[in-house]
Design a protein around this motif. Structure first.
Motif, PDB file in Angstrom:
ATOM      1  N   UNK A   7       6.507 -44.798  -7.409  1.00  0.00           N
ATOM      2  CA  UNK A   7       7.841 -44.348  -7.814  1.00  0.00           C
ATOM      3  C   UNK A   7       8.140 -43.008  -7.159  1.00  0.00           C
ATOM      4  N   UNK A   8       9.335 -42.862  -6.620  1.00  0.00           N
ATOM      5  CA  UNK A   8       9.795 -41.598  -6.042  1.00  0.00           C
ATOM      6  C   UNK A   8      10.934 -41.056  -6.886  1.00  0.00           C
ATOM      7  N   UNK A   9      10.791 -39.814  -7.360  1.00  0.00           N
ATOM      8  CA  UNK A   9      11.841 -39.168  -8.138  1.00  0.00           C
ATOM      9  C   UNK A   9      11.980 -37.732  -7.649  1.00  0.00           C
ATOM     10  N   UNK A  10      12.968 -37.023  -8.224  1.00  0.00           N
ATOM     11  CA  UNK A  10      13.290 -35.695  -7.722  1.00  0.00           C
ATOM     12  C   UNK A  10      13.506 -34.725  -8.879  1.00  0.00           C
ATOM     13  N   UNK A  16       8.752 -36.017  -6.249  1.00  0.00           N
ATOM     14  CA  UNK A  16       7.628 -36.413  -7.100  1.00  0.00           C
ATOM     15  C   UNK A  16       7.299 -37.869  -6.799  1.00  0.00           C
ATOM     16  N   UNK A  17       6.109 -38.105  -6.263  1.00  0.00           N
ATOM     17  CA  UNK A  17       5.638 -39.456  -5.960  1.00  0.00           C
ATOM     18  C   UNK A  17       4.581 -39.812  -6.993  1.00  0.00           C
ATOM     19  N   UNK A  18       4.801 -40.911  -7.705  1.00  0.00           N
ATOM     20  CA  UNK A  18       3.928 -41.312  -8.812  1.00  0.00           C
ATOM     21  C   UNK A  18       3.332 -42.680  -8.541  1.00  0.00           C
ATOM     22  N   UNK A  19       1.999 -42.748  -8.576  1.00  0.00           N
ATOM     23  CA  UNK A  19       1.318 -44.034  -8.512  1.00  0.00           C
ATOM     24  C   UNK A  19       1.465 -44.714  -9.864  1.00  0.00           C
ATOM     25  N   UNK A  20       1.944 -45.936  -9.861  1.00  0.00           N
ATOM     26  CA  UNK A  20       2.223 -46.624 -11.129  1.00  0.00           C
ATOM     27  C   UNK A  20       1.946 -48.111 -10.979  1.00  0.00           C
ATOM     28  N   UNK A  21       0.661 -48.456 -10.919  1.00  0.00           N
ATOM     29  CA  UNK A  21       0.234 -49.854 -10.814  1.00  0.00           C
ATOM     30  C   UNK A  21      -0.843 -50.097 -11.865  1.00  0.00           C
ATOM     31  N   UNK A  51       5.008 -33.269  -5.138  1.00  0.00           N
ATOM     32  CA  UNK A  51       3.978 -33.457  -6.157  1.00  0.00           C
ATOM     33  C   UNK A  51       3.582 -34.920  -6.124  1.00  0.00           C
ATOM     34  N   UNK A  52       2.283 -35.172  -5.925  1.00  0.00           N
ATOM     35  CA  UNK A  52       1.763 -36.532  -5.931  1.00  0.00           C
ATOM     36  C   UNK A  52       0.902 -36.673  -7.180  1.00  0.00           C
ATOM     37  N   UNK A  53       1.255 -37.610  -8.037  1.00  0.00           N
ATOM     38  CA  UNK A  53       0.598 -37.770  -9.327  1.00  0.00           C
ATOM     39  C   UNK A  53       0.428 -39.258  -9.627  1.00  0.00           C
ATOM     40  N   UNK A  54      -0.110 -39.550 -10.805  1.00  0.00           N
ATOM     41  CA  UNK A  54      -0.312 -40.943 -11.205  1.00  0.00           C
ATOM     42  C   UNK A  54       0.021 -41.103 -12.671  1.00  0.00           C
TER      43      UNK A  54
END
Length: 259
Positions: A7-10, A16-21, A51-54
């Motif tokens: 997911x990419x958000x701002x 903000x790039x979020x790993x969501x699997x 920001x790269x998060x999960x």
């Protein structure tokens, strides 16, 4: 309908790039393709920080081992070359990048975290390069980037043993930049990354260039590029405005636009 694994958000200038699997954010071809697309979108955006998060109970449990069962010498070589291109794309972003690890962070995710400028971790986070369980060595740049941060002996130790290491230990070894409390970790990591994104973006890019040059070629090589890289900052609106703010109001009052 399946949701995208990334997911990419701002938040203003912060991407903000979020790993969501769920449940384990395993890396497979779909995950890497989605992550690469997010990085490409961030690169062409007006972002000034990443920001790269999960999301979930783990940052990632690593690569989906089913993928390895499909590879041979040729396709394995091609896969790592392709995935390392994504690592290089992440490293070359011209603004601060922060990886936030809230929990277990294995193999591919750990290697990606090492490609970010800064790595912040929750107190309970654990890290590991555990590829030895399938007879492999980490192949997305982890060993060499660990060697940059912690030295070659520590890099070999992490890879040879395949053990898990806590955030406090890796902070002592200069792998993790900051350890933050579990309670409120996500918000604290976000605020930290947002603060960097709101800073003097062109100056941060110059810092990245100087440090990367030093890593690649030594201090004298960095000295060679510093005058031009730093001198160019005097033509930026951010420096000119910050100098005027300092002279008028003292330090710490300037705001930046990234220009």
């Amino acid at each position: 309908m399946a949701t995208a694994p990334v997911e990419l958000s701002w938040d203003g200038p912060l991407a903000v790039v979020t790993l969501d699997a769920p449940p384990l954010n395993l890396f497979d071809l779909e995950m890497v393709t989605a992550l690469r697309a997010a990085i490409a979108e961030v690169r062409t955006s007006p972002a000034r920080g990443l920001l790269l998060q999960a999301r979930g109970r783990a940052v990632s449990a690593g690569v989906d081992v089913n993928l390895f069962a499909t590879l041979d010498t040729v396709t394995g070589t091609e896969l790592w070359a392709d995935w390392l291109t994504m690592i290089h794309d992440l490293e070359s972003l011209p603004f601060p990048t922060v990886f936030a690890a809230h929990a277990l962070c294995l193999t591919a995710a750990f290697e990606i975290s090492l490609a970010c400028d800064l790595l912040v971790a929750a107190e309970s986070a654990r890290f590991g390069l555990v590829e030895i369980v399938v007879g492999l060595t980490p192949s997305m740049g982890g060993p060499q980037r660990l060697a940059e941060r912690a030295g070659p002996a520590r890099a070999r130790e992490l890879v040879y043993t395949g053990e898990l290491y806590d955030a406090a230990t890796l902070e002592r070894w200069n792998v993790v930049n900051r350890v933050l409390p579990d309670d409120g970790f996500a918000a604290a990591a976000h605020a930290f990354a947002l603060g960097l994104a709101n800073g003097p973006t062109r100056a941060h890019a110059a810092t990245k260039t100087i440090v990367r040059t030093q890593v690649a070629g030594g201090t004298r090589a960095a000295d060679e590029v510093t005058p031009q890289v730093s001198g160019a900052l005097f033509g930026t609106a951010d420096l000119q405005g910050a100098v005027a703010s300092f002279l008028a109001d003292g330090p710490g009052k300037a705001t930046y636009t990234g220009r």
